[in-house]
Design a protein around this motif. Structure first.
Motif, PDB file in Angstrom:
ATOM      1  N   THR A  37      29.649  50.530  28.328  1.00 21.20           N
ATOM      2  CA  THR A  37      30.454  51.263  27.361  1.00 21.20           C
ATOM      3  C   THR A  37      31.630  51.972  28.002  1.00 21.20           C
ATOM      4  O   THR A  37      32.647  52.184  27.348  1.00 21.20           O
ATOM      5  N   HIS A  38      31.525  52.321  29.281  1.00 24.63           N
ATOM      6  CA  HIS A  38      32.659  52.961  29.947  1.00 24.63           C
ATOM      7  C   HIS A  38      33.831  51.994  30.075  1.00 24.63           C
ATOM      8  O   HIS A  38      34.981  52.384  29.893  1.00 24.63           O
ATOM      9  N   ALA A  41      35.405  51.662  26.640  1.00 30.76           N
ATOM     10  CA  ALA A  41      36.190  52.843  26.278  1.00 30.76           C
ATOM     11  C   ALA A  41      37.548  52.830  26.971  1.00 30.76           C
ATOM     12  O   ALA A  41      38.570  53.134  26.346  1.00 30.76           O
ATOM     13  N   ALA A  42      37.564  52.462  28.236  1.00 29.25           N
ATOM     14  CA  ALA A  42      38.828  52.424  28.972  1.00 29.25           C
ATOM     15  C   ALA A  42      39.767  51.371  28.395  1.00 29.25           C
ATOM     16  O   ALA A  42      40.962  51.618  28.197  1.00 29.25           O
ATOM     17  N   SER A  44      39.644  50.004  25.302  1.00 26.53           N
ATOM     18  CA  SER A  44      40.050  50.330  23.932  1.00 26.53           C
ATOM     19  C   SER A  44      41.092  51.443  23.902  1.00 26.53           C
ATOM     20  O   SER A  44      42.009  51.421  23.087  1.00 26.53           O
ATOM     21  N   PHE A  45      40.986  52.416  24.805  1.00 26.35           N
ATOM     22  CA  PHE A  45      41.987  53.481  24.879  1.00 26.35           C
ATOM     23  C   PHE A  45      43.352  52.908  25.242  1.00 26.35           C
ATOM     24  O   PHE A  45      44.373  53.312  24.703  1.00 26.35           O
ATOM     25  N   ASP A  48      44.834  50.466  22.221  1.00 23.79           N
ATOM     26  CA  ASP A  48      44.873  51.030  20.871  1.00 23.79           C
ATOM     27  C   ASP A  48      46.324  51.269  20.452  1.00 23.79           C
ATOM     28  O   ASP A  48      46.960  52.225  20.883  1.00 23.79           O
ATOM     29  N   THR A  61      43.061  49.730  34.261  1.00 17.99           N
ATOM     30  CA  THR A  61      41.700  50.260  34.150  1.00 17.99           C
ATOM     31  C   THR A  61      40.901  50.132  35.442  1.00 17.99           C
ATOM     32  O   THR A  61      39.782  50.619  35.518  1.00 17.99           O
ATOM     33  N   LEU A  75      34.155  44.518  22.801  1.00 21.08           N
ATOM     34  CA  LEU A  75      35.032  45.283  21.919  1.00 21.08           C
ATOM     35  C   LEU A  75      35.385  44.484  20.672  1.00 21.08           C
ATOM     36  O   LEU A  75      35.468  45.044  19.571  1.00 21.08           O
TER      37      LEU A  75
END
Length: 102
Positions: A37-38, A41-42, A44-45, A48, A61, A75
């Motif tokens: 998940t980390h 998250a990186a 998707s940030f 986005d 990343t 994702l």
């Protein structure tokens, strides 16, 4: 010095041949695609609202190609990630880029 195959490698190779391609691919895919998940998250940030090509996603990343692909694949199951032919926000090259949203 004569060339030799270690017994463990030879047995593993024989098991892979006996198991068939499907089992081998499933085992390899499970090892190569961790659901982290980390990483998600990186990625998707970063994507986005802005388009980034795959090399730039990996570069920003600090993920290797395998982990970047795995994060994008996971994702894509949760949000709408579009693959577009657009200018990458980071390197400014016209290429296929990944973006969430507009």
């Amino acid at each position: 010095m004569p060339w030799m195959v270690f017994a463990e490698f030879d047995r593993a190779r024989q098991r892979a041949r006996d198991a068939g391609v499907e089992v081998l691919l499933a085992t390899t895919s499970a090892r190569l695609r961790p659901r982290d998940t980390h990483d998600m998250a990186a990625v998707s940030f970063l994507i986005d609202g802005t388009a980034h090509c795959l090399p730039c996603i990996a570069r920003v990343t600090h993920l290797d190609a395998r982990r970047t692909h795995a994060a994008l694949a996971q994702l894509k199951t949760e949000v709408s990630v579009r693959v577009v032919f657009d200018r990458c926000t980071r390197c400014a090259q016209m290429t296929t880029a990944h973006v969430i949203g507009g």
